[in-house]
Design a protein around this motif. Structure first.
Motif, mmCIF file in Angstrom:
data_model
loop_
_atom_site.group_PDB
_atom_site.id
_atom_site.type_symbol
_atom_site.label_atom_id
_atom_site.label_comp_id
_atom_site.label_asym_id
_atom_site.label_seq_id
_atom_site.Cartn_x
_atom_site.Cartn_y
_atom_site.Cartn_z
ATOM 1 N N UNK A 138 0.881 -1.310 0.028
ATOM 2 C CA UNK A 138 0.050 -0.014 0.113
ATOM 3 C C UNK A 138 0.749 1.304 0.226
ATOM 4 N N UNK A 148 -16.308 4.669 3.146
ATOM 5 C CA UNK A 148 -17.512 4.126 3.444
ATOM 6 C C UNK A 148 -17.463 2.593 2.858
ATOM 7 N N UNK A 149 -17.022 2.349 1.790
ATOM 8 C CA UNK A 149 -17.053 1.024 1.185
ATOM 9 C C UNK A 149 -15.879 0.099 1.408
ATOM 10 N N UNK A 151 -12.059 -1.255 0.427
ATOM 11 C CA UNK A 151 -11.329 -1.453 -1.050
ATOM 12 C C UNK A 151 -12.267 -1.492 -2.086
ATOM 13 N N UNK A 219 -19.338 -4.799 4.598
ATOM 14 C CA UNK A 219 -19.018 -4.298 5.975
ATOM 15 C C UNK A 219 -18.427 -5.075 6.805
ATOM 16 N N UNK A 221 -15.388 -7.268 8.511
ATOM 17 C CA UNK A 221 -13.788 -7.208 8.613
ATOM 18 C C UNK A 221 -13.161 -8.491 8.081
ATOM 19 N N UNK A 222 -11.998 -8.265 7.907
ATOM 20 C CA UNK A 222 -11.140 -9.560 7.601
ATOM 21 C C UNK A 222 -11.268 -10.693 8.841
ATOM 22 N N UNK B 114 -18.009 0.039 6.059
ATOM 23 C CA UNK B 114 -16.972 -0.997 6.216
ATOM 24 C C UNK B 114 -16.182 -0.580 7.608
ATOM 25 N N UNK B 115 -15.801 -1.508 8.150
ATOM 26 C CA UNK B 115 -14.812 -1.138 9.463
ATOM 27 C C UNK B 115 -13.653 -1.869 9.638
ATOM 28 N N UNK B 116 -13.229 -2.817 8.337
ATOM 29 C CA UNK B 116 -12.251 -3.357 8.327
ATOM 30 C C UNK B 116 -10.602 -2.661 7.997
ATOM 31 N N UNK B 117 -9.755 -3.434 7.998
ATOM 32 C CA UNK B 117 -8.545 -2.539 7.635
ATOM 33 C C UNK B 117 -8.606 -1.821 6.415
ATOM 34 N N UNK B 118 -7.911 -0.604 6.425
ATOM 35 C CA UNK B 118 -7.534 0.337 5.297
ATOM 36 C C UNK B 118 -6.071 0.760 5.409
ATOM 37 N N UNK B 119 -5.713 1.322 4.222
ATOM 38 C CA UNK B 119 -4.572 1.547 4.268
ATOM 39 C C UNK B 119 -3.979 2.644 5.467
ATOM 40 N N UNK B 120 -2.770 2.570 5.926
ATOM 41 C CA UNK B 120 -2.600 3.240 7.194
ATOM 42 C C UNK B 120 -2.723 4.672 7.076
ATOM 43 N N UNK B 122 -4.854 6.302 5.356
ATOM 44 C CA UNK B 122 -6.150 6.829 5.485
ATOM 45 C C UNK B 122 -6.734 6.722 6.690
#
Lengths: 351, 168
Positions: A138, A148-149, A151, A219, A221-222, B114-120, B122
């Protein structure tokens, strides 16, 4: 959400042949692959390849798939590290890292796919490896992300975590009973896709092997997805193990007889095709699971890939000591004879 | 003359398309043209241009009529129509998520965040845009319900988040 790690790791090697996990990403400033024109695809590939140079040297190996021999290329495909439909001519590059056994390839279902394959069912460890690589990627790729969404990917099921998991399962006991409808009910309720595994080499379903896959829900998470996936897998494996108990009610003798037939077949055959070998492997697996034979399931799982031509070619020197053209069917017969019949301490019929 | 797509930069490329007895003009800045693969050597140039003409045409129609015709809205970036997107459940580009935000939310996402991981990089935006407002609403509600222990916990959490923002 807790990350279930080593302390909770349960081996499913009696059922799980292979676990594959993928992360899907796209980049800002580019269309998704289905809408890309040839010029934009080339520009995209040029940009990602150039950006990969910014990572430490030796971390990733660039493979030019259009220039690879079939066996070399199929080695990655047969391990599940590249999709069966990967267009090696239209997308001529991919990257591989030995460190994590992961591939990074482009313009398939999404702009970027990071894939990892493991012979053990430990999805949290695989997720950790994927996330670790992704955190480094990244920094060099401008991922398309929305607060919001999550990736942003072309298909809504991949938008969000952009995570997909697939496991290949051998369920011999469930296969012999009418449990298909129960499996389908679990699948429908838990967003799982269950289908027969189509071997890319044989281009047909392999007896008794199922592919179970899932993507993150909206929504989700992993970690939530992994908990759902491993929980459901646990249920399926439990169903299979319960059914195996029924084998003791009269089935054991049948399994023993089939196993003896399989050993005879190995002993007498000078050549074995891949389909025949798979048939034998599943009989041996049943015998092991029924307690009729001793052998680690991990070896049977390992042979599932190793009997493919791309593997045999890659390790040709170990078998023949030369690079002469190989007789794959003879080699398979030789290999199975060596493993299952030649070494009594490795595998034997229990009285 | 401004670019028909970004509406910001000056247009440097002017293209005229004639279909039957209808003519349309397209004015693009260098940046938008390059992004869309407009290059004389591009063998797909005709297709690329057609997509852009359709997309920009639909934007102009929408503006002039003042309402969005349900099946003829196109994404200005990739040219995909709402109908195509809904049929295949496949977006054409990141911009589709902005263009068709309402339709995607109503059909697929149903207000789920969405509440999961995003790029650091952000994460800090997420704190400012999503987490702090959410915590402040919960704090207000805790105070109103006289749940002071919860209010104290939320207040501390808000302070930590604000501190993280300040450090960035």
């Amino acid at each position: 959400m807790d990350m279930m790690h080593d302390s909770n790791f349960i081996s499913y090697s009696d059922c799980v042949i292979r676990l594959r996990m993928s992360l899907f990403r796209n980049c800002t400033g580019y269309l998704f692959p289905s809408r890309m024109q040839a010029a934009e695809s080339r520009r995209f590939l040029g940009a990602v390849t150039e950006r990969m140079d910014r990572l430490p040297e030796g971390e990733w190996t660039l493979h030019r798939s259009e220039k690879m021999s079939d066996d070399e290329f199929f080695y990655y495909r047969d391990r599940g590290l590249l999709p069966d439909d990967y267009g090696r001519m239209t997308v001529p590059v991919f990257f591989y890292t030995d460190k994590n056994g992961a591939t990074l390839f482009f313009l398939n279902r999404e702009g970027i796919e990071l894939r990892i394959v493991s012979s053990e069912f430990d999805p949290f460890r695989s997720l950790e490896s994927l996330s670790d690589i992704d955190r480094r990627l990244e920094k060099i790729f401008p991922y398309a992300v929305s607060l919001r969404y999550g990736y942003l990917n072309s298909h809504r099921t991949r938008t969000g975590a952009g995570l997909e998991a697939e496991v290949l399962l051998s369920l011999p006991a469930l296969n012999q009973t009418d449990e298909g409808s129960r499996l389908l009910k679990i699948a429908a309720a838990e967003n799982l896709k269950i289908e027969p595994y189509i071997c890319p080499v044989l281009k047909e379903a392999v007896c008794g092997i199922l592919s179970v896959s899932t993507t993150a829900l909206n929504g989700e998470t992993e970690e939530e997805m992994m908990n759902r996936f491993s929980g459901n897998l646990g249920t399926i494996v439990k169903m299979e193990r319960l059914k195996r108990r029924d084998w003791h009610n009269g089935m054991t003798e049948q399994i023993r007889a089939r196993y003896r037939d399989a050993l005879d077949r190995i002993n007498l055959s000078m050549k074995l095709t891949l389909a025949e070998s798979y048939d034998i492997l599943e009989t041996v697996r049943m015998a092991v699971l029924a307690g009729v034979a001793d052998h680690p399931c991990s070896t049977i799982n390992w042979l599932f890939d190793f009997l493919k031509e791309s593997y045999l070619t890659r390790f040709r020197n170990r078998f023949t000591g030369s690079s002469e053209p190989m007789m794959y069917d003879s080699l398979r017969a030789h290999l199975l004879k060596d493993i299952f019949c030649g070494k009594a301490e490795v595998l034997c019929i229990k009285d | 003359m401004k670019c028909d797509i970004c509406k910001k930069n000056d247009a440097v490329i002017h293209i005229k398309q004639t279909r039957g007895n209808q003519t349309s003009d397209l004015n693009l800045c260098a940046e938008c043209a390059a992004e869309r693969g407009i290059d004389q050597k591009n063998p797909q140039l005709e297709k690329v241009l057609d997509t852009i003409f359709r997309a920009v045409g639909s934007m102009k129609e929408t503006v002039s009529s003042g309402e969005a015709p349900a099946q003829t809205v196109y994404c200005p970036r990739c040219g995909i129509s709402l109908g195509q997107l809904m049929k295949k459940e496949t977006a054409g580009c990141p911009q589709c998520y902005v263009t068709f935000e309402k339709e995607l939310n109503d059909s697929f996402f149903h207000d789920k965040i969405y509440k999961g991981r995003i790029p650091e990089a952000m994460e800090i935006c997420r704190i400012a845009v999503q987490e702090l407002p959410d915590l402040e609403i919960r704090l207000k509600s805790a105070v109103e319900n006289e749940n002071y222990a919860e209010a104290q916990r939320l207040k501390t959490e808000i302070e930590h988040k604000k501190e993280a923002l300040r450090q960035e």
